[in-house]
Design a protein around this motif. Structure first.
Motif, PDB file in Angstrom:
ATOM      1  N   TYR A  19       0.833  -1.205   0.000  1.00 52.47           N
ATOM      2  CA  TYR A  19       0.000   0.000   0.000  1.00 52.47           C
ATOM      3  C   TYR A  19       0.869   1.259   0.000  1.00 52.47           C
ATOM      4  O   TYR A  19       0.668   2.188  -0.795  1.00 52.47           O
ATOM      5  N   VAL A  20       1.856   1.301   0.901  1.00 46.53           N
ATOM      6  CA  VAL A  20       2.735   2.464   1.001  1.00 46.53           C
ATOM      7  C   VAL A  20       3.558   2.637  -0.278  1.00 46.53           C
ATOM      8  O   VAL A  20       3.734   3.755  -0.785  1.00 46.53           O
ATOM      9  N   ALA A  21       4.045   1.526  -0.833  1.00 48.06           N
ATOM     10  CA  ALA A  21       4.849   1.601  -2.054  1.00 48.06           C
ATOM     11  C   ALA A  21       4.063   2.214  -3.200  1.00 48.06           C
ATOM     12  O   ALA A  21       4.588   3.036  -3.971  1.00 48.06           O
ATOM     13  N   ALA A  22       2.789   1.851  -3.317  1.00 47.09           N
ATOM     14  CA  ALA A  22       1.968   2.407  -4.398  1.00 47.09           C
ATOM     15  C   ALA A  22       1.574   3.855  -4.108  1.00 47.09           C
ATOM     16  O   ALA A  22       1.591   4.699  -5.003  1.00 47.09           O
ATOM     17  N   PRO A  28       5.382   2.024  -9.453  1.00 44.38           N
ATOM     18  CA  PRO A  28       4.505   2.705 -10.417  1.00 44.38           C
ATOM     19  C   PRO A  28       3.164   1.982 -10.522  1.00 44.38           C
ATOM     20  O   PRO A  28       3.102   0.748 -10.504  1.00 44.38           O
ATOM     21  N   LEU A  29       2.086   2.740 -10.624  1.00 47.06           N
ATOM     22  CA  LEU A  29       0.771   2.124 -10.740  1.00 47.06           C
ATOM     23  C   LEU A  29       0.683   1.242 -11.978  1.00 47.06           C
ATOM     24  O   LEU A  29      -0.056   0.250 -11.986  1.00 47.06           O
ATOM     25  N   GLU A  30       1.449   1.593 -13.007  1.00 47.17           N
ATOM     26  CA  GLU A  30       1.433   0.799 -14.232  1.00 47.17           C
ATOM     27  C   GLU A  30       2.044  -0.584 -14.032  1.00 47.17           C
ATOM     28  O   GLU A  30       1.827  -1.487 -14.843  1.00 47.17           O
ATOM     29  N   ALA A  31       2.815  -0.753 -12.947  1.00 48.74           N
ATOM     30  CA  ALA A  31       3.460  -2.047 -12.696  1.00 48.74           C
ATOM     31  C   ALA A  31       2.552  -3.016 -11.947  1.00 48.74           C
ATOM     32  O   ALA A  31       2.823  -4.224 -11.913  1.00 48.74           O
ATOM     33  N   ILE A  32       1.471  -2.508 -11.355  1.00 45.78           N
ATOM     34  CA  ILE A  32       0.603  -3.364 -10.537  1.00 45.78           C
ATOM     35  C   ILE A  32      -0.035  -4.483 -11.346  1.00 45.78           C
ATOM     36  O   ILE A  32      -0.070  -5.639 -10.879  1.00 45.78           O
ATOM     37  N   PRO A  33      -0.549  -4.219 -12.570  1.00 46.44           N
ATOM     38  CA  PRO A  33      -1.097  -5.348 -13.347  1.00 46.44           C
ATOM     39  C   PRO A  33      -0.069  -6.448 -13.607  1.00 46.44           C
ATOM     40  O   PRO A  33      -0.418  -7.630 -13.666  1.00 46.44           O
ATOM     41  N   GLY A  34       1.210  -6.074 -13.751  1.00 48.40           N
ATOM     42  CA  GLY A  34       2.247  -7.075 -13.945  1.00 48.40           C
ATOM     43  C   GLY A  34       2.424  -7.955 -12.717  1.00 48.40           C
ATOM     44  O   GLY A  34       2.551  -9.186 -12.831  1.00 48.40           O
ATOM     45  N   LEU A  35       2.420  -7.339 -11.536  1.00 52.41           N
ATOM     46  CA  LEU A  35       2.494  -8.112 -10.299  1.00 52.41           C
ATOM     47  C   LEU A  35       1.279  -9.027 -10.158  1.00 52.41           C
ATOM     48  O   LEU A  35       1.401 -10.204  -9.793  1.00 52.41           O
ATOM     49  N   ASN A  36       0.119  -8.454 -10.468  1.00 55.84           N
ATOM     50  CA  ASN A  36      -1.115  -9.236 -10.390  1.00 55.84           C
ATOM     51  C   ASN A  36      -1.055 -10.436 -11.330  1.00 55.84           C
ATOM     52  O   ASN A  36      -1.458 -11.549 -10.979  1.00 55.84           O
ATOM     53  N   GLY A  37      -0.551 -10.214 -12.541  1.00 57.11           N
ATOM     54  CA  GLY A  37      -0.444 -11.296 -13.518  1.00 57.11           C
ATOM     55  C   GLY A  37       0.512 -12.384 -13.067  1.00 57.11           C
ATOM     56  O   GLY A  37       0.241 -13.573 -13.252  1.00 57.11           O
ATOM     57  N   PHE A  38       1.629 -11.981 -12.468  1.00 62.02           N
ATOM     58  CA  PHE A  38       2.591 -12.972 -11.977  1.00 62.02           C
ATOM     59  C   PHE A  38       1.955 -13.854 -10.897  1.00 62.02           C
ATOM     60  O   PHE A  38       2.090 -15.084 -10.911  1.00 62.02           O
ATOM     61  N   VAL A  39       1.243 -13.202  -9.955  1.00 60.82           N
ATOM     62  CA  VAL A  39       0.614 -13.964  -8.869  1.00 60.82           C
ATOM     63  C   VAL A  39      -0.485 -14.869  -9.411  1.00 60.82           C
ATOM     64  O   VAL A  39      -0.559 -16.056  -9.070  1.00 60.82           O
ATOM     65  N   ALA A 216      -0.895  -2.882  -2.887  1.00 57.87           N
ATOM     66  CA  ALA A 216      -0.762  -1.997  -4.039  1.00 57.87           C
ATOM     67  C   ALA A 216      -2.094  -1.800  -4.756  1.00 57.87           C
ATOM     68  O   ALA A 216      -2.440  -0.689  -5.172  1.00 57.87           O
ATOM     69  N   VAL A 217      -2.854  -2.880  -4.903  1.00 63.08           N
ATOM     70  CA  VAL A 217      -4.170  -2.788  -5.559  1.00 63.08           C
ATOM     71  C   VAL A 217      -5.104  -1.895  -4.748  1.00 63.08           C
ATOM     72  O   VAL A 217      -5.841  -1.068  -5.301  1.00 63.08           O
ATOM     73  N   LEU A 218      -5.092  -2.045  -3.419  1.00 66.87           N
ATOM     74  CA  LEU A 218      -5.942  -1.216  -2.573  1.00 66.87           C
ATOM     75  C   LEU A 218      -5.556   0.252  -2.683  1.00 66.87           C
ATOM     76  O   LEU A 218      -6.424   1.129  -2.756  1.00 66.87           O
ATOM     77  N   ALA A 219      -4.266   0.532  -2.712  1.00 66.86           N
ATOM     78  CA  ALA A 219      -3.812   1.917  -2.840  1.00 66.86           C
ATOM     79  C   ALA A 219      -4.243   2.498  -4.179  1.00 66.86           C
ATOM     80  O   ALA A 219      -4.727   3.640  -4.252  1.00 66.86           O
ATOM     81  N   ARG A 220      -4.079   1.738  -5.249  1.00 63.15           N
ATOM     82  CA  ARG A 220      -4.477   2.226  -6.575  1.00 63.15           C
ATOM     83  C   ARG A 220      -5.974   2.504  -6.631  1.00 63.15           C
ATOM     84  O   ARG A 220      -6.410   3.539  -7.159  1.00 63.15           O
ATOM     85  N   ALA A 221      -6.763   1.593  -6.080  1.00 56.97           N
ATOM     86  CA  ALA A 221      -8.211   1.780  -6.100  1.00 56.97           C
ATOM     87  C   ALA A 221      -8.610   3.028  -5.321  1.00 56.97           C
ATOM     88  O   ALA A 221      -9.491   3.784  -5.742  1.00 56.97           O
ATOM     89  N   GLN A 222      -7.971   3.255  -4.187  1.00 55.98           N
ATOM     90  CA  GLN A 222      -8.292   4.440  -3.391  1.00 55.98           C
ATOM     91  C   GLN A 222      -7.850   5.717  -4.103  1.00 55.98           C
ATOM     92  O   GLN A 222      -8.553   6.736  -4.070  1.00 55.98           O
ATOM     93  N   MET A 223      -6.720   5.673  -4.776  1.00 55.99           N
ATOM     94  CA  MET A 223      -6.202   6.857  -5.463  1.00 55.99           C
ATOM     95  C   MET A 223      -7.036   7.225  -6.686  1.00 55.99           C
ATOM     96  O   MET A 223      -7.077   8.380  -7.087  1.00 55.99           O
TER      97      MET A 223
END
Length: 320
Positions: A19-22, A28-39, A216-223
């Motif tokens: 959360y803090v990192a995002a 970068p917010l653009e990197a979150i889908p990549g993390l999500n895809g890896f998981v 990170a997903v929670l931070a992006r959604a809140q932002m």
């Protein structure tokens, strides 16, 4: 209680780190889908396959666990919709709000956390509850979310949503990983050593990366959802997830055991702890896809994730 907090703290700390990192743009917010895809496509399926292949097949096919857990999930969905459906919150928002009240974060958080607390024998029950949520509860709520389409289009819209939900289940690698793991368990099959080591390495990465990604997903959604919203729109649903859902599972399971159902107390404990988990973060992605108020869903997930550090730890203390 202190021992339990010492076990649960690193899991929630990893969520906070993501959360803090995002929020601070270290990630970068653009990197979150990549993390999500890896998981989603690599690490988590490998972890589920490993747990499935090393779990007795009977635990993965326990009809009493699946049936009682499903019954409680359907009750939570029905009650949440009944209390939230109104002139302002229509079927789309009410149904996906009900899904976030009934769908715990079993995959990204529940399996590694409950296994760390109760041991590897708990994995089969957690995985079974996750299958129920992914295949039945989510498909039902997605279909109900289409009931806003009026003038004779409602039925076709519901069937179209159900078809898309089924397609989503079939293209989701997690159920297939569970099925393959169950088959491997039933046949006592083991992967060739080099392949097994590769799968196990990916499995080891699932828990920390998944938890970091949740934050990170929670931070992006809140932002990206900054419009004001009254607390009454999301806090009651969050409390439904954290309190009503696990208490309902405990009550129904306890009654079933007293009535002579072949449900072990240890399996019931795992079911209650699974229900006590915070809401699944992927419901936010579903809300975005189906045009629901993603800001409301993100707030529910954020509240449940933050408060669950105490409520989940308390549930573990009471049950164990």
């Amino acid at each position: 209680m202190l021992h339990i907090l010492l076990v649960t703290f690193p899991f929630f700390a990893l969520v906070l780190a993501g959360y803090v990192a995002a929020r601070r743009r270290m990630l970068p917010l653009e990197a979150i889908p990549g993390l999500n895809g890896f998981v989603l496509f690599f690490a988590l399926p490998c972890m589920l396959y490993r747990f499935g292949s090393t779990t007795p097949i009977a635990q993965l096919l326990d009809a009493w666990v699946a049936g009682l857990y499903l019954l409680c999930g359907l009750v939570v969905v029905a009650v949440t919709i009944a209390f939230t459906l109104n002139a302002r919150t229509r079927w789309n928002d009410a149904a996906l709000g009900a899904l976030v009240a009934a769908f715990p974060n079993s995959g990204f958080m529940g399996v590694p956390l409950i296994v760390a607390l109760l041991g590897a024998s708990a994995a089969g029950t957690v995985i079974l509850t996750m299958v129920v949520d992914m295949v039945i509860t989510s498909s039902l709520c997605i279909a109900l979310s289409r009931l806003d389409d009026a003038q004779g289009n409602g039925r076709s819209a519901v069937f179209d949503a159900a078809r898309k939900a089924l397609k989503g289940v079939l293209t989701n690698p997690m159920p297939w990983a569970i099925i393959l793991g169950g088959v491997a368990s039933a046949w006592a099959f083991t992967l060739p050593k080099p392949l097994e080591q590769t799968v196990w390495l990916l499995a080891d990465s699932a828990s920390p990366v998944a938890l970091f990604t949740i934050g990170a997903v929670l931070a992006r959604a809140q932002m990206t959802a900054n419009h004001p919203m009254p607390l009454a729109d999301y806090v009651p649903v969050a409390m439904m997830k954290l309190f009503v859902h696990p208490l309902l599972v405990l009550a129904v399971g306890s009654l079933a055991i007293r009535a002579g159902a072949p449900l072990s107390p240890s399996a019931l404990t795992v079911m209650v702890l699974a229900a006590a988990l915070p809401s699944a973060s992927n419901v936010s992605l579903l809300a975005e896809r189906f045009g629901a108020d993603n800001g409301r869903i993100a707030r529910i997930i954020l509240v449940t994730t933050a408060v669950a550090f105490l409520t989940f730890s308390g549930a573990v203390t009471l049950l164990t």
